[in-house]
Design an enzyme around this catalytic site. Structure first.
Site, PDB file in Angstrom:
ATOM      1  CG  HIS A  29      -2.180  -0.938   0.652  1.00 37.50           C
ATOM      2  ND1 HIS A  29      -2.156  -2.291   0.837  1.00 37.50           N
ATOM      3  CD2 HIS A  29      -3.280  -0.672  -0.081  1.00 37.50           C
ATOM      4  CE1 HIS A  29      -3.232  -2.810   0.267  1.00 37.50           C
ATOM      5  NE2 HIS A  29      -3.934  -1.859  -0.293  1.00 37.50           N
ATOM      6  CD  GLU A  87     -10.185  -7.751  -4.394  1.00 36.19           C
ATOM      7  OE1 GLU A  87      -9.182  -7.057  -4.347  1.00 36.19           O
ATOM      8  OE2 GLU A  87     -10.996  -7.868  -3.444  1.00 36.19           O
ATOM      9  CG  ASP A 122      -5.988  -8.886  -3.214  1.00 36.25           C
ATOM     10  OD1 ASP A 122      -4.972  -9.328  -2.657  1.00 36.25           O
ATOM     11  OD2 ASP A 122      -6.645  -7.927  -2.771  1.00 36.25           O
ATOM     12  CB  CYS A 127     -10.216  -0.862  -9.611  1.00 38.62           C
ATOM     13  SG  CYS A 127     -10.590  -2.242  -8.529  1.00 38.62           S
TER      14      CYS A 127
HETATM   15  C1  PEP Z   1      -6.738  -5.281  -5.967  1.00 39.90           C
HETATM   16  O1  PEP Z   1      -6.605  -6.250  -5.225  1.00 39.90           O
HETATM   17  O2  PEP Z   1      -6.354  -5.259  -7.165  1.00 39.90           O
HETATM   18  C2  PEP Z   1      -7.355  -4.051  -5.445  1.00 39.90           C
HETATM   19  C3  PEP Z   1      -7.660  -3.045  -6.253  1.00 39.90           C
HETATM   20  O3  PEP Z   1      -7.567  -3.972  -4.100  1.00 39.90           O
HETATM   21  P1  PEP Z   1      -6.392  -3.681  -3.021  1.00 39.90           P
HETATM   22  O4  PEP Z   1      -5.128  -3.363  -3.774  1.00 39.90           O
HETATM   23  O5  PEP Z   1      -6.853  -2.548  -2.181  1.00 39.90           O
HETATM   24  O6  PEP Z   1      -6.324  -4.981  -2.297  1.00 39.90           O
HETATM   25 MG    MG Z   2      -7.651  -6.252  -3.335  1.00 41.11          MG
END
Ligand code: PEP
Ligand code: MG
Length: 542
Positions: A188, A430, A454, A501
């Protein structure tokens, strides 16, 4: 001059001093004091500083999120001024002739125990607050900075690792770049850096240490190189590259207001991913067509206690209003795995990525989930809010979720509270399971949003947090791309639309592949929106 090498996860050149954030550990020792009155006075002086800090945090919350968010800090102020709490500390100092730090730590545990044993869940939740204010007092007594303040000059922020809650506390306007010893491309910190468009280098290893604090550095987020104490030639060359990069960014700004249209006239939606209300400015600056992913968990990570319905409502309503009718997809709470929150008191897990995270945690704590859904539904009356659920694997999870949502809607109708009855509902794809059964899931939702971070992790069985596995964590893997194609086909067969996304949406080397698959929307960090628009305009699908 010295050089350090890591992996560049967000391009750009930054030049500035290093601010090394130390990991915070706290051990309190008991000492006898000769003068109890003087010790009480020392305590009260630190207490005044703590009160000032809380007032400043309250103002920051008011500015950045709104009144309701700031309410947490009002509680902290009240607790800090509570006579029972203050008397308990002063009595320990006086009766036992001990140091203030020790008295605070004993009182912290005693008050936290009393709160956590109360019947009312609200009062139980105050245990975390009493710990928080006590820890702040300890920091003030020890002259440490509780907040991750960065001084006045913008800095290159370096750390062994940064947790999501640490990154959220940083004043981003003072950050020039992020450099971490550990981390992975999909951590993150990397995602936050990309959102803010700040150069970032991760995986530098042990060479990144507190010894570098205060040194001048050039961070090259393209190559992953950090020049510490750069010589004049390097500095000159990197300044030139910085200028070129600025010119490129200025050129991209000319794409504002233009359509996301290929040479043959195919249009695709380009949205932005954000993690906080303050990032709405970036969405506007880079002219995104909507919000494809609002990571609502950052509202929870930025708080010392569970944000109540009104706090959440204020944030979601601000998104709805500020976006002025443009679609804004808010993802429900996605914590667990790499995003841990103290006040959730989650049990430690052997395999957190395979554990109680995302929608699973919400279904396990329906009361908490209902609060978020109610806040979201109320906000939907103020704009074009859509809601989506993360980490889905089974049809029954979506059925149960929809039933909870229906009953939240029923409550709102009973209470005469407005909400958008046709609010769009989606799920994130995911897990490979969700991709494979996307034909069934498509019957139950309006849209899918593919979380490739994910989806790659679970399809390839590679921990996205483990930097040493980056070579194996290939989002271009045929298995991942085939699953994406399957999801698009299944969705379109049932009139559902599909977005992406995950970070792969911003990977221009696969934009054409996604457009050929028929992906309807791509959601990327705000600074990538215009670059993607430019890329789309160069593609010819004919
Ligand atoms: C993903 O897993 O691609 C996603 C957009 O969610 P995060 O990165 O917040 O787990
Ligand atoms: Mg995710």
């Amino acid at each position: 001059m010295g050089t350090l090498q890591g992996k560049g996860v967000c391009g750009g050149i930054a030049i500035g001093r290093i601010h090394f954030l130390e990991q915070r550990t706290r051990t309190v020792t008991q000492r006898n004091v000769p003068d109890e009155a003087a010790e009480c006075a020392r305590f009260m002086a630190s207490h005044a500083v703590a009160l000032e800090q809380v007032a400043a945090l309250q103002e920051k919350a008011l500015r950045e999120v709104g009144e309701k968010e700031a309410a947490v800090f009002e509680i902290h102020q009240m607790m800090l001024e509570d006579e029972d709490y203050l008397d308990a500390i002063r009595e320990i100092i006086t009766n036992e002739s001990v140091n203030a730090e020790y008295a605070v730590s004993v009182t912290r545990e005693e008050f936290a125990r009393i709160f956590s044993e109360m019947d009312d869940p609200y009062m139980q939740g105050r245990a975390a607050d009493v710990r928080d204010i006590s820890n702040r007092l300890l920091d003030c007594l020890e002259g440490k900075e509780t907040d991750l303040t960065l001084g006045n000059e913008p800095m290159v922020v370096a750390a062994r690792d940064l947790t999501p809650s640490e990154t959220i506390q940083l004043d981003k306007s003072r950050v020039l770049a992020f450099v971490t010893g550990g981390g992975s491309s999909n951590s993150h910190t990397a995602i936050l850096a990309r959102t803010l468009g700040l150069p970032a280098v991760i995986g530098v290893g042990d060479a990144l240490s507190a010894r570098l604090d205060g040194d001048m550095a050039v961070v090259d987020g393209f190559t992953g190189t950090i020049y510490v104490d750069p010589d004049a030639d390097t500095l000159q060359a990197m300044r030139k590259r910085q200028e070129e990069e600025k010119a490129r960014q200025a050129m991209l700004l000319e794409y504002r207001g233009k359509p996301n249209r290929t040479v043959d006239g195919t249009e695709v939606l380009v949205y932005a991913n954000i993690g906080s209300v303050s990032e709405l400015e970036l969405v506007k600056k880079y002219d995104a067509g909507g919000i494809g992913l609002f990571r609502s968990e950052f509202l929870f990570l930025d708080s010392d206690a569970f944000p109540d319905e009104n706090v959440q409502f204020a944030a979601y309503r601000k998104v709805a209003k500020d976006m002025g009718g443009k679609r804004s997809i808010i993802r429900t709470l996605d914590v667990g795995a790499d995003k841990q929150i103290g006040y959730f008191n989650l049990d430690a897990e052997e395999n957190p990525a395979l554990g109680l995270r995302g929608l699973r945690l919400c279904l396990a704590r329906p009361d908490m989930f209902r609060v978020q859904l109610r806040a979201l539904a109320r906000a939907s009356a103020f704009g074009n809010i859509a809601v989506m659920f993360p980490m889905v694997a089974s049809v029954w999870e979506v059925e149960e979720t929809r039933a909870i949502l229906e009953s939240v809607f029923a409550d709102l109708r009973r209470d005469g509270v407005a909400y958008n009855e046709s609010m769009e509902i989606g799920v994130m794809i995911e897990t490979p399971a969700a991709a494979v059964i996307s034909d069934r899931l498509a019957d139950m939702v309006d849209f899918f949003s593919i979380g490739t971070n994910d989806l790659t992790q679970y399809t390839l069985a590679v921990d996205r947090q483990n930097a040493s596995l980056d070579r194996f964590c290939d989002p271009h893997h045929e298995a991942v791309l085939r699953l994406i194609e399957l999801v698009v086909q299944n969705a379109h067969a049932k009139d559902a639309w599909v977005g992406i996304c995950g970070e792969l949406a911003a990977d221009m080397s696969v934009t054409e592949t996604f457009l050929r698959m028929g992906v309807d929307e791509l959601s990327v960090s705000p600074p990538k929106v215009l670059e993607l628009r430019k890329r789309i305009s160069e593609i010819n699908l004919a």
